[in-house]
Write an enzyme that holds these catalytic residues in place. Structure first.
Site, PDB file in Angstrom:
ATOM      1  CE  LYS A   1      -2.016  -1.107   3.923  1.00  0.00           C
ATOM      2  NZ  LYS A   1      -1.585  -2.457   3.807  1.00  0.00           N
TER       3      LYS A   1
ATOM      4  CE  LYS B   1       5.172   0.783  -7.226  1.00  0.00           C
ATOM      5  NZ  LYS B   1       6.065  -0.083  -8.098  1.00  0.00           N
TER       6      LYS B   1
ATOM      7  CG  ASN C   1      -0.572  -1.170  14.164  1.00  0.00           C
ATOM      8  OD1 ASN C   1      -0.517  -0.284  13.674  1.00  0.00           O
ATOM      9  ND2 ASN C   1      -1.629  -1.919  14.385  1.00  0.00           N
ATOM     10  CB  ALA C   2       1.030   0.372   9.581  1.00  0.00           C
ATOM     11  N   GLY C   3       3.646  -0.803   8.853  1.00  0.00           N
ATOM     12  CA  GLY C   3       4.831  -0.493   8.142  1.00  0.00           C
ATOM     13  C   GLY C   3       4.976  -0.264   6.586  1.00  0.00           C
TER      14      GLY C   3
ATOM     15  CB  THR D   1       9.099  -0.492   2.494  1.00  0.00           C
ATOM     16  OG1 THR D   1       8.997  -1.180   3.763  1.00  0.00           O
ATOM     17  CG2 THR D   1      10.598  -0.247   2.083  1.00  0.00           C
TER      18      THR D   1
ATOM     19  CD  GLN E   1      -2.749  -1.987  11.037  1.00  0.00           C
ATOM     20  OE1 GLN E   1      -3.634  -1.451  11.038  1.00  0.00           O
ATOM     21  NE2 GLN E   1      -1.372  -1.663  11.230  1.00  0.00           N
TER      22      GLN E   1
ATOM     23  NE  ARG F   1       5.796  -8.680   5.786  1.00  0.00           N
ATOM     24  CZ  ARG F   1       6.277  -7.611   5.023  1.00  0.00           C
ATOM     25  NH1 ARG F   1       6.448  -7.895   3.680  1.00  0.00           N
ATOM     26  NH2 ARG F   1       6.468  -6.356   5.297  1.00  0.00           N
TER      27      ARG F   1
END
Ligand code: IMP
Length: 424
Positions: A16, A18, A38-40, A42, A223, A304
């Site tokens: 998401k 990107k 909690n969200a990452g 990149t 998420q 993951r």
């Protein structure tokens, strides 16, 4: 674009960040409406890689106002650290706006998140231990402390006193922990006030004014659909609503303002933490997806779990989010597999399910029913137009589109902005 919601169509980590970054080229305002650090996300710009957890991806565009909505939970120390890191790398964080109604993650939330998980033992959710669940629990039990409270030290202290008494009883009597002192917490948090004052505002009004001006507003979910507190695989979910409906409550806008909903789905699927996962590949194929896809969490670095694309879950996501289109990401990862599979139904407890089952017991016993598709066997990461993709790759995309019943308009074949193909 006018008011577009971008959500994760799976268990998060769909890419998401990107897609939001690419879309924010045309946006004036980018809003996070739920979740916390909690969200990452990149995002790769040129040779630089940015890993954000709280500030919306749109911050990289200097013309965008990045907004953290009332539906988010904010750890102010993390927020300030993220702003400082951006500033060090030449990105101006002064435009960041935060809702005064957003709740704060407090030190006791982090502590409780960790001890509660420990006490759950085998039943643990596998949270990010950032205090997300306990912060939302306090919000809903009306014991929360909000961003606006930072600017009224008397109110802040009196709220903290009441809530900390309660938390200390819980920590000492139930979880066998040491109590926490009020003074260092009050001092640390009130010490944030001056640095945050210019950023905290009525973001619902800000968004309303932007929509009425005809600005492009992008709502960025964190998420994913299957981690939604209401519509996900409960209890192995996060404590907020990443689904599109969450954008209304979490940003303070009405549903009539939203013009489109883009679901971001990976060309395969992954999840971190515990919980049911029908198409999981606990075998060398899954291992290969982890390695080639770089499937390690941005926030916790955890590996993951990976599996084939789940068409049942994707159709469910189309339904509960009202998706108007899909952006399919990481198609390049599938170049390394000769044979591809997509789940179209599940078999569980002597029944066949074409719709995502709501019952936990059914979900745990699901055996996916797969359709097999041919791979394309060549690297597609430098392809610059959808029409130049191998015909098998186009077939895969169009197959997913047909299964989902909504158009796929964006296909991502690599982490950079350039590796984003538009499909007519
Ligand atoms: P929490 O949000 O830290 O409470 O964790 C609840 C569940 O959501 C756990 O399974 C986490 O691994 C998962 N989770 C939380 N944030 C993300 C994310 O950004 N991507 C993927 N999974 C997440």
């Amino acid at each position: 674009m006018p008011a577009t919601v971008v959500i994760g169509a799976q268990w998060g980590d769909e890419g998401k960040g990107k897609i939001t970054d690419v879309l924010s080229e045309h946006a004036n305002v980018v809003v996070r409406y739920q979740g916390g650090n909690n969200a990452g996300h990149t995002i790769v710009v040129g040779d630089e890689r940015f890993a954000l957890t709280l500030i919306p991806s749109g911050v990289l565009n200097p013309l965008v106002t990045p907004v953290i909505g009332n539906g988010c939970v904010v750890d102010p120390a993390v927020l300030l650290a993220e702003m400082a890191t951006l500033a060090e790398r030449g990105i101006d964080p002064s435009r960041v706006r935060i809702s005064g109604n957003a709740h704060m993650i407090m030190p006791y939330h982090r502590k409780l998140d960790a001890v509660m998980e420990r006490y759950l033992g085998q039943q643990q959710i596998g949270t990010t231990k950032r205090g997300i669940g306990p912060a939302y629990s306090d919000k809903f039990s009306r014991h929360g402390i909000r961003m606006q409270d930072l600017f009224d030290p008397k109110i802040f202290r009196s709220k903290l006193e009441v809530v900390l008494k309660d938390k200390n009883r819980l920590l000492t009597k139930v979880y066998n922990q040491l109590p926490m002192d009020i003074e260092p917490i009050a001092e640390q948090y009130l010490g944030f006030a001056d640095r945050l004052r210019e950023h905290v505002t009525d973001t619902s009004l800000l968004i309303w004014e932007a929509v009425n001006r005809g600005d492009n507003v992008l709502f960025e979910g964190a998420q994913g659909t299957l981690l939604d507190i209401d519509h996900g695989t409960y209890p192995f979910v996060t404590s907020s609503n990443p689904t599109a409906g969450g954008a209304c409550a979490g940003a303070g806008i009405g549903p009539t303002a939203i013009t489109s909903v883009i679901g971001v789905a990976k060309a395969y699927i992954s999840r971190v933490g515990s919980g049911p996962f029908p198409t999981e590949l606990d075998n060398p194929i899954g291992e290969k997806m982890v390695e080639i896809g770089g499937e390690f969490g941005t926030v916790t670095g955890r590996r993951r779990r990976c599996g084939w694309l789940d068409g049942v879950a994707l159709r469910y996501s189309v339904r509960v989010n009202g998706l108007t289109e899909i952006a399919l990401t990481k198609l390049d990862v599938l170049s390394h597999f000769d044979e591809l599979r997509i789940a179209t139904a599940y078999d569980s407890l002597d029944n066949r399910y074409v719709d995502f089952p709501r019952q936990q017991r059914v979900l745990y016993n699901c055996q996916p029913v797969y359709d097999d598709l041919p791979g394309w066997g060549v690297d597609i990461s430098s392809v610059s137009s959808y029409d130049d993709l191998p015909k098998e790759a186009q077939h895969y995309v169009e197959y997913v589109e047909e299964l989902a019943g909504v158009p796929i308009r964006t296909v991502s074949v690599g982490p950079s902005r350039a590796a984003t193909l538009t499909k007519a």
